[in-house]
Design an enzyme around this catalytic site. Sequence first.
Site, PDB file in Angstrom:
ATOM      1  N   ARG A   1       0.838  -1.200   0.000  1.00  9.34           N
ATOM      2  CA  ARG A   1       0.000   0.000   0.000  1.00  9.34           C
ATOM      3  C   ARG A   1       0.876   1.253   0.000  1.00  9.34           C
ATOM      4  NH1 ARG A   1      -3.620  -1.704   5.100  1.00  9.34           N
ATOM      5  NH2 ARG A   1      -1.605  -2.617   5.641  1.00  9.34           N
TER       6      ARG A   1
ATOM      7  N   TYR B   1      -1.085   4.084  10.881  1.00 12.52           N
ATOM      8  CA  TYR B   1      -1.402   3.066  11.880  1.00 12.52           C
ATOM      9  C   TYR B   1      -0.191   2.881  12.784  1.00 12.52           C
ATOM     10  CZ  TYR B   1      -5.555   1.566   9.252  1.00 12.52           C
ATOM     11  OH  TYR B   1      -6.780   1.522   8.635  1.00 12.52           O
TER      12      TYR B   1
ATOM     13  N   HIS C   1      -0.641   0.879  16.325  1.00 13.35           N
ATOM     14  CA  HIS C   1      -0.847  -0.351  17.096  1.00 13.35           C
ATOM     15  C   HIS C   1       0.223  -0.492  18.176  1.00 13.35           C
ATOM     16  CE1 HIS C   1      -4.004  -1.635  14.363  1.00 13.35           C
ATOM     17  NE2 HIS C   1      -3.198  -1.472  13.341  1.00 13.35           N
TER      18      HIS C   1
ATOM     19  N   GLU D   1      -5.850   4.090  14.088  1.00 12.19           N
ATOM     20  CA  GLU D   1      -6.748   3.127  14.729  1.00 12.19           C
ATOM     21  C   GLU D   1      -7.441   3.663  15.972  1.00 12.19           C
ATOM     22  OE1 GLU D   1      -2.706   2.302  16.624  1.00 12.19           O
ATOM     23  OE2 GLU D   1      -3.453   2.754  14.613  1.00 12.19           O
TER      24      GLU D   1
ATOM     25  N   ASP E   1      -2.380  -7.754  14.883  1.00 12.13           N
ATOM     26  CA  ASP E   1      -1.771  -6.427  15.009  1.00 12.13           C
ATOM     27  C   ASP E   1      -1.835  -5.905  16.433  1.00 12.13           C
ATOM     28  OD1 ASP E   1      -0.698  -5.701  12.559  1.00 12.13           O
ATOM     29  OD2 ASP E   1      -2.587  -4.959  11.768  1.00 12.13           O
TER      30      ASP E   1
END
Length: 373
Positions: free
Chosen positions: A15, A94, A96, A118, A270
């Site tokens: 991505r 992101y 995490h 997130e 994750d």
Amino acid sequence: MLIGVPKEIKPDEHRVGLSLSSARELIEHGHQLMVETGAGEGLRRSDGDYRALGARIADSAEDVFAKADLIVKVKEPQASECRMLREGQVLFTYLHLAPDPGQARRLMESGVTAIAYETVTDRLGQLPLLAPMSEVAGRMAVQAGARCLETEMGGCGKLLGGVPGVLAANVVVLGGGVVGTNALRIAVGMEARVVVLDKSLARLRELDLQFGARLNTVYSTRSAIEEYVEQADLVIGAVLVPGASTPRLVSRGMVDAMAAGSVAVDVAIDQGGTFETSRPTTHSDPTFIHQNVVHYCVANMPGAVPRTSTQALNNATLPFALALADKGWRQAMRDDPGLMAGLNVHAGRVTNAAVAEALDHAYTPPENALDIH
């Protein structure tokens, strides 16, 4: 503002932080864009495509991190990237952090302002930047699980939906949220025998109305998890606690009691994982076998379908990226408490309560961090 888009370097991650359409929007808002060479290759997008929009192409990640005011990524910064972050810079991606104390420490040491996709919320308290990837991962989980049931992957050799005269496989989905609901859609569509477990009766009623007789809903207790996991051919872990580590709902003993050749797909890896036996895997080496149970625990599942997942993610992140660039991060957060909820680390302080608790760090409320320079 100068916005930087480095190439993703996490294994098998294809991505990119900004799609062409998002890049164009930011440039048309008067911002400068610096994209690392090759960043769009996973989407079959060339440097020339970004250059045609007015973006500058950087020869290296070092150039991007050294010059950009705002870094927009997809996955959490790897150790080499954390070393390039600096005080006063804003990172939007992101993170995490709850199961990753090493990354949290590196971000704190850098002095960067780190905003996690997130934990950004909307007016209803939902997670708009996590939802698109949860949708993708939920749908992929059933595809991956069906493949892992095949004999050459170590599975028991069952076709998920069966055929006339042969029973379909038993699929158990733990969690009826965004991931779970999307997994249910695919599993039911493939004509498996499907059970979902959740602790919310209201959510189970909604799922019962949505899927009708094609789905069995069960209130989640320890006993129910033990019973249905042991009977399952495929178990999908789809539980999320925003910002915090995922509860290990499936113990090692439960996995040991599963039939040989059954499959565990841990979408929550994750955030630490739903299965006690889970450990992160990659798209290049996606599975391992524990006690004859195939485990699929890829930590960046949507990275395998970057065209779909990048666009889906950007549809959600673009308004927030525009706000950060147009207003600056402090004013953008003052104007939007949901964006403020995304602030995880600032100036060496942890600014998300769930992350602070999971990592046993002191907690600084994000509204207090707005005045820390």
